[in-house]
Scaffold this motif. Structure first.
Motif, PDB file in Angstrom:
ATOM      1  N   LEU A   1       0.817  -1.207   0.000  1.00 45.75           N
ATOM      2  CA  LEU A   1       0.000   0.000   0.000  1.00 45.75           C
ATOM      3  C   LEU A   1       0.854   1.261   0.000  1.00 45.75           C
ATOM      4  O   LEU A   1       0.570   2.221  -0.736  1.00 45.75           O
ATOM      5  CB  LEU A   1      -0.931  -0.006   1.223  1.00 45.75           C
ATOM      6  CG  LEU A   1      -1.793   1.252   1.405  1.00 45.75           C
ATOM      7  CD1 LEU A   1      -2.705   1.464   0.203  1.00 45.75           C
ATOM      8  CD2 LEU A   1      -2.609   1.159   2.692  1.00 45.75           C
ATOM      9  N   GLY A   2       1.917   1.272   0.801  1.00 45.58           N
ATOM     10  CA  GLY A   2       2.775   2.452   0.833  1.00 45.58           C
ATOM     11  C   GLY A   2       3.403   2.745  -0.516  1.00 45.58           C
ATOM     12  O   GLY A   2       3.486   3.903  -0.948  1.00 45.58           O
ATOM     13  N   GLN A   3       3.828   1.692  -1.214  1.00 44.39           N
ATOM     14  CA  GLN A   3       4.419   1.869  -2.536  1.00 44.39           C
ATOM     15  C   GLN A   3       3.374   2.351  -3.541  1.00 44.39           C
ATOM     16  O   GLN A   3       3.682   3.147  -4.437  1.00 44.39           O
ATOM     17  CB  GLN A   3       5.022   0.551  -3.007  1.00 44.39           C
ATOM     18  CG  GLN A   3       6.246   0.117  -2.197  1.00 44.39           C
ATOM     19  CD  GLN A   3       6.699  -1.277  -2.569  1.00 44.39           C
ATOM     20  OE1 GLN A   3       5.900  -2.178  -2.788  1.00 44.39           O
ATOM     21  NE2 GLN A   3       8.018  -1.462  -2.627  1.00 44.39           N
TER      22      GLN A   3
ATOM     23  N   GLU B   1      -3.508  12.225   2.109  1.00 44.85           N
ATOM     24  CA  GLU B   1      -2.923  11.233   3.020  1.00 44.85           C
ATOM     25  C   GLU B   1      -1.789  10.443   2.350  1.00 44.85           C
ATOM     26  O   GLU B   1      -1.813   9.216   2.278  1.00 44.85           O
ATOM     27  CB  GLU B   1      -3.994  10.287   3.554  1.00 44.85           C
ATOM     28  CG  GLU B   1      -5.084  11.010   4.335  1.00 44.85           C
ATOM     29  CD  GLU B   1      -6.020  10.048   5.048  1.00 44.85           C
ATOM     30  OE1 GLU B   1      -5.593   8.924   5.360  1.00 44.85           O
ATOM     31  OE2 GLU B   1      -7.173  10.435   5.286  1.00 44.85           O
ATOM     32  N   PRO B   2      -0.749  11.140   1.878  1.00 42.09           N
ATOM     33  CA  PRO B   2       0.334  10.447   1.153  1.00 42.09           C
ATOM     34  C   PRO B   2       1.178   9.538   2.038  1.00 42.09           C
ATOM     35  O   PRO B   2       1.805   8.599   1.536  1.00 42.09           O
ATOM     36  CB  PRO B   2       1.172  11.596   0.594  1.00 42.09           C
ATOM     37  CG  PRO B   2       0.933  12.724   1.553  1.00 42.09           C
ATOM     38  CD  PRO B   2      -0.502  12.589   1.975  1.00 42.09           C
ATOM     39  N   ALA B   3       1.232   9.805   3.352  1.00 37.36           N
ATOM     40  CA  ALA B   3       2.101   9.017   4.232  1.00 37.36           C
ATOM     41  C   ALA B   3       1.386   7.811   4.842  1.00 37.36           C
ATOM     42  O   ALA B   3       2.022   7.026   5.550  1.00 37.36           O
ATOM     43  CB  ALA B   3       2.654   9.906   5.345  1.00 37.36           C
ATOM     44  N   ALA B   4       0.087   7.662   4.570  1.00 43.78           N
ATOM     45  CA  ALA B   4      -0.655   6.535   5.146  1.00 43.78           C
ATOM     46  C   ALA B   4      -0.103   5.221   4.598  1.00 43.78           C
ATOM     47  O   ALA B   4       0.028   5.043   3.391  1.00 43.78           O
ATOM     48  CB  ALA B   4      -2.142   6.656   4.818  1.00 43.78           C
TER      49      ALA B   4
ATOM     50  N   TYR C   1       8.641   4.160   8.530  1.00 39.49           N
ATOM     51  CA  TYR C   1       9.335   5.378   8.962  1.00 39.49           C
ATOM     52  C   TYR C   1      10.315   5.875   7.896  1.00 39.49           C
ATOM     53  O   TYR C   1      10.315   7.059   7.541  1.00 39.49           O
ATOM     54  CB  TYR C   1      10.076   5.121  10.275  1.00 39.49           C
ATOM     55  CG  TYR C   1      10.932   6.293  10.712  1.00 39.49           C
ATOM     56  CD1 TYR C   1      10.352   7.440  11.252  1.00 39.49           C
ATOM     57  CD2 TYR C   1      12.322   6.256  10.546  1.00 39.49           C
ATOM     58  CE1 TYR C   1      11.137   8.527  11.623  1.00 39.49           C
ATOM     59  CE2 TYR C   1      13.111   7.340  10.918  1.00 39.49           C
ATOM     60  CZ  TYR C   1      12.512   8.473  11.456  1.00 39.49           C
ATOM     61  OH  TYR C   1      13.282   9.555  11.810  1.00 39.49           O
ATOM     62  N   LYS C   2      11.163   4.966   7.387  1.00 35.91           N
ATOM     63  CA  LYS C   2      12.150   5.390   6.397  1.00 35.91           C
ATOM     64  C   LYS C   2      11.496   5.884   5.118  1.00 35.91           C
ATOM     65  O   LYS C   2      12.003   6.801   4.463  1.00 35.91           O
ATOM     66  CB  LYS C   2      13.109   4.236   6.092  1.00 35.91           C
ATOM     67  CG  LYS C   2      14.061   3.916   7.244  1.00 35.91           C
ATOM     68  CD  LYS C   2      15.072   2.854   6.843  1.00 35.91           C
ATOM     69  CE  LYS C   2      16.061   2.591   7.973  1.00 35.91           C
ATOM     70  NZ  LYS C   2      17.058   1.538   7.597  1.00 35.91           N
TER      71      LYS C   2
ATOM     72  N   ALA D   1      11.856   9.568   3.358  1.00 35.59           N
ATOM     73  CA  ALA D   1      12.161   9.751   1.929  1.00 35.59           C
ATOM     74  C   ALA D   1      11.089  10.604   1.263  1.00 35.59           C
ATOM     75  O   ALA D   1      11.382  11.448   0.407  1.00 35.59           O
ATOM     76  CB  ALA D   1      12.265   8.389   1.246  1.00 35.59           C
ATOM     77  N   LEU D   2       9.799  10.398   1.637  1.00 35.19           N
ATOM     78  CA  LEU D   2       8.710  11.195   1.074  1.00 35.19           C
ATOM     79  C   LEU D   2       8.863  12.657   1.469  1.00 35.19           C
ATOM     80  O   LEU D   2       8.706  13.555   0.621  1.00 35.19           O
ATOM     81  CB  LEU D   2       7.366  10.652   1.555  1.00 35.19           C
ATOM     82  CG  LEU D   2       6.124  11.479   1.172  1.00 35.19           C
ATOM     83  CD1 LEU D   2       5.991  11.570  -0.345  1.00 35.19           C
ATOM     84  CD2 LEU D   2       4.859  10.877   1.787  1.00 35.19           C
ATOM     85  N   ALA D   3       9.190  12.908   2.732  1.00 36.17           N
ATOM     86  CA  ALA D   3       9.366  14.291   3.177  1.00 36.17           C
ATOM     87  C   ALA D   3      10.506  14.965   2.411  1.00 36.17           C
ATOM     88  O   ALA D   3      10.400  16.139   2.010  1.00 36.17           O
ATOM     89  CB  ALA D   3       9.643  14.317   4.685  1.00 36.17           C
ATOM     90  N   GLU D   4      11.586  14.243   2.188  1.00 37.33           N
ATOM     91  CA  GLU D   4      12.709  14.801   1.416  1.00 37.33           C
ATOM     92  C   GLU D   4      12.278  15.124  -0.012  1.00 37.33           C
ATOM     93  O   GLU D   4      12.660  16.156  -0.579  1.00 37.33           O
ATOM     94  CB  GLU D   4      13.870  13.811   1.412  1.00 37.33           C
ATOM     95  CG  GLU D   4      14.552  13.662   2.769  1.00 37.33           C
ATOM     96  CD  GLU D   4      15.659  12.620   2.739  1.00 37.33           C
ATOM     97  OE1 GLU D   4      15.850  12.000   1.664  1.00 37.33           O
ATOM     98  OE2 GLU D   4      16.328  12.420   3.775  1.00 37.33           O
TER      99      GLU D   4
END
Length: 595
Positions: free
Chosen positions: A496-498, A519-522, A526-527, A531-534
């Motif tokens: 799901l995250g991918q 809700e992109p981080a749902a 953690y890692k 990476a998404l925040a970066e």
């Protein structure tokens, strides 16, 4: 699509069949299989790929058959001109019927196709100039290179040539930009429209292509039989055509050929064997045929072709090139300017106010968070901005060509063209398509051909330069978000995250100036969140504006420049993350546990 060696072997076998001492009965059976396969191929496109069920394709077969029969017998018109006339009549009829029928959804769509299918069937049987239920006899044979095709053995090559050309043409189409848009229809119109696809047009286009294939089959049938009457063009035959597509494998082109083969041979054998066993009184073959179909559908829900397909090595149909000319990119607005202005936007569903006079601005080059408890109206606000839902009152403006213009009355496909792209709260992907193809849907509006020209160039495979550019862009965005190693995996096999990261890559393919992330981080570890925040900070540094909805408060507080807080559809706070963190109204409504 089967691999090239298997395809070549198939062509050689079909080419040798008439010249070998094959019994005439088997040639006749093969001819009918070919005729049925042409119609079933259209249904694979319409029903299996686009997800639009039609029971009325037999009526379009009748249009092609009657057009050439009437012109040939009454005016001595060449069968080839009869083909063109039949295609023209069918195209007009399909455009008219499709513009009405394809707007239906759910069970209304198949019921609508039954209605117009029956109407055309009874029209054939009640028109005097078409011979009513007696039909038309004495149809002239097709002449090719000065030779009359008077027998089934002579017609064999023409019929199967059309089958093979139809398979290749549809394969070309489905592996092109408009083909991906048609495939996206099955996932629902919301995602496709958000990527810039004119779903209404694509539905009608699929319907017309399927109708034209049916018309060609009717033309061949008329000159093979040398006579036509309404019987083969009724609802029963329309249901059988759909059965052929479904049994063979509704999502696979060669499944249409396999389904036509299996059902035609099965019906013939049942009609031969059962009367010997059970007597000639009663249609036992129909009963047994129905039972076998139910059993087959229970055991092989995806049809028979996926089982056959396992015998052949598979390779991705869409492959990204190592290099390609870059697609044109829009310029990002000057930093600090307003890119989105929400002015007292309101959305009511009856007596329920989902968004209550919301007012905020998003500036160029900033990340703004839209937060609030579940049911606060955040996703509804996203849908208002992207045109999925119309506003009840108020205005929404977006910076385009140096000026703020209203977008609240625009459809989604027009809004994304201006530079707003989005992801969804509930992931909307095509699970059977590769990661690369899913992301390439986002670049739909960046193609170099219009809707009609795109279909034509796709079918004729004249779009290689465009395809290379679009697929290379999709590959670039996937590498940008860290999924470059999964280009040819099926999207449905990803975690799901991918899948959420994949949606971001697809949105980036739209070349937006404002990116809306729901809700992109749902579902991310953690890692992956780091990476998404970066990635989002990098996009901000490049001048892109981002509006995101997220429930992970640590992620939001450490990433966003400003926050807007909603509760029950109403804005209760706006400001810097630290200011919002300390707001009494926010602490009471939502953030009581954060200090």
């Amino acid at each position: 699509m089967m691999n090239r060696i298997a395809f070549l072997a198939f062509v050689i076998v079909m080419a040798l069949l008439p010249v070998l001492p094959t019994p005439e009965f088997w040639i006749t059976l093969a001819n009918y299989i070919g005729l049925y396969a042409i119609v079933a191929l259209g249904l694979v496109l319409l029903t299996g790929v686009a997800g639009l069920t039609s029971f009325g394709q037999a009526a379009f077969v009748g249009l092609g058959a009657y057009a050439t029969a009437w012109l040939g017998t009454q005016f001595g018109v060449s069968p080839w001109l009869g083909l063109l006339a039949g295609l023209a009549i069918t195209a007009i009829a399909a455009l008219t019927i499709g513009a009405i029928t394809m707007r239906l959804s759910g069970h209304y769509l198949p019921l609508g196709t039954i209605a117009w299918g029956l109407s055309l069937f009874f029209l054939f049987g009640n028109l005097d100039f078409l011979g009513k239920y007696d039909g038309i006899n004495g149809i002239p044979p097709i002449t090719l290179f000065g030779h009359d095709m008077n027998s089934g053995r002579e017609m064999f090559y023409l019929i199967w040539f059309v089958v093979i050309v139809a398979v290749i043409a549809l394969a070309n189409l489905l592996n092109s930009r408009p083909g991906r848009a048609i495939r996206a229809l099955r996932g629902g119109g919301v995602m496709a429209e958000a990527m810039g696809v004119n779903t209404a047009w694509m539905k009608v286009a699929s319907f017309v292509i399927a109708a034209l294939l049916a018309s060609i089959s009717g033309w061949l049938y008329a000159h093979l039989q040398r006579a036509v009457n309404p019987t083969p063009f009724g609802l029963n035959q329309g249901i059988e055509y759909l059965f052929m597509a479904v049994i063979g494998g509704a999502g696979h082109l060669w499944g249409a050929v396999l389904g036509a083969t299996v059902l035609t041979i099965l019906k013939d054998q049942l009609q031969t064997v059962l009367p010997r066993l059970l007597g000639a009184n009663g249609n036992f073959e129909t009963i047994v045929f129905g039972l076998l179909m139910v059993l087959l559908l229970q055991r092989a829900r995806e049809g028979l072709w996926p089982y056959v397909r396992r015998l052949f090595p598979q390779r991705p149909q869409a492959v990204a090139p190592e290099a390609a000319p870059a697609l044109k990119k829009r310029a990002q607005p000057e930093p600090g300017g307003v890119v989105l202005q929400v002015d007292r936007a309101r959305k009511q569903f009856g007596g329920l106010v989902a968004v209550n006079d919301m007012q905020f601005e998003v500036r160029s080059g900033e990340i703004m968070g839209l937060i609030g408890p579940n049911g606060a109206g955040k996703s509804t606000m996203f849908n208002l901005v992207t045109g999925v839902l119309p506003v009840t009152s108020g205005e929404i403006r977006f910076a385009s060509d140096g000026a703020l213009r209203r977008i609240d009355r625009m459809p989604s496909r027009s809004i994304v063209r201006l530079g707003i792209a989005r992801t969804f709260q509930h992931v909307r992907l095509m699970p059977g398509m590769t990661v690369l193809e899913n992301v390439a849907i986002g670049a739909h509006l960046r193609g170099s051909h219009g809707d009609v020209a795109g279909l034509a160039t796709g079918i004729l495979r004249l779009n290689r330069a465009e395809e290379d550019a679009l697929l290379f862009e999709a590959k670039t965005q996937l590498e940008r978000v860290g999924l470059g190693h999964m280009l040819y995996e099926e999207a449905g096999s990803l975690a799901l995250g991918q899948q959420r990261i994949l949606e971001i890559a697809r949105a980036l393919c739209c070349d937006p100036t404002l990116l809306l992330l729901d809700e992109p981080a749902a579902g991310l570890r953690y890692k992956e969140k780091v990476a998404l925040a970066e990635l989002l900070r990098k996009l901000r540094a490049e001048g892109m504006s981002i509006l995101l909805v997220e429930h992970d408060m640590d992620f939001v507080m450490n990433l966003t420049d400003r926050l807007v807080v909603m509760e029950f559809g109403t804005k209760i706070a706006e400001g810097l993350p630290e200011e919002v963190r300390q707001s009494p109204a926010v602490l009471e409504a939502y953030l009581g546990g954060i200090d």
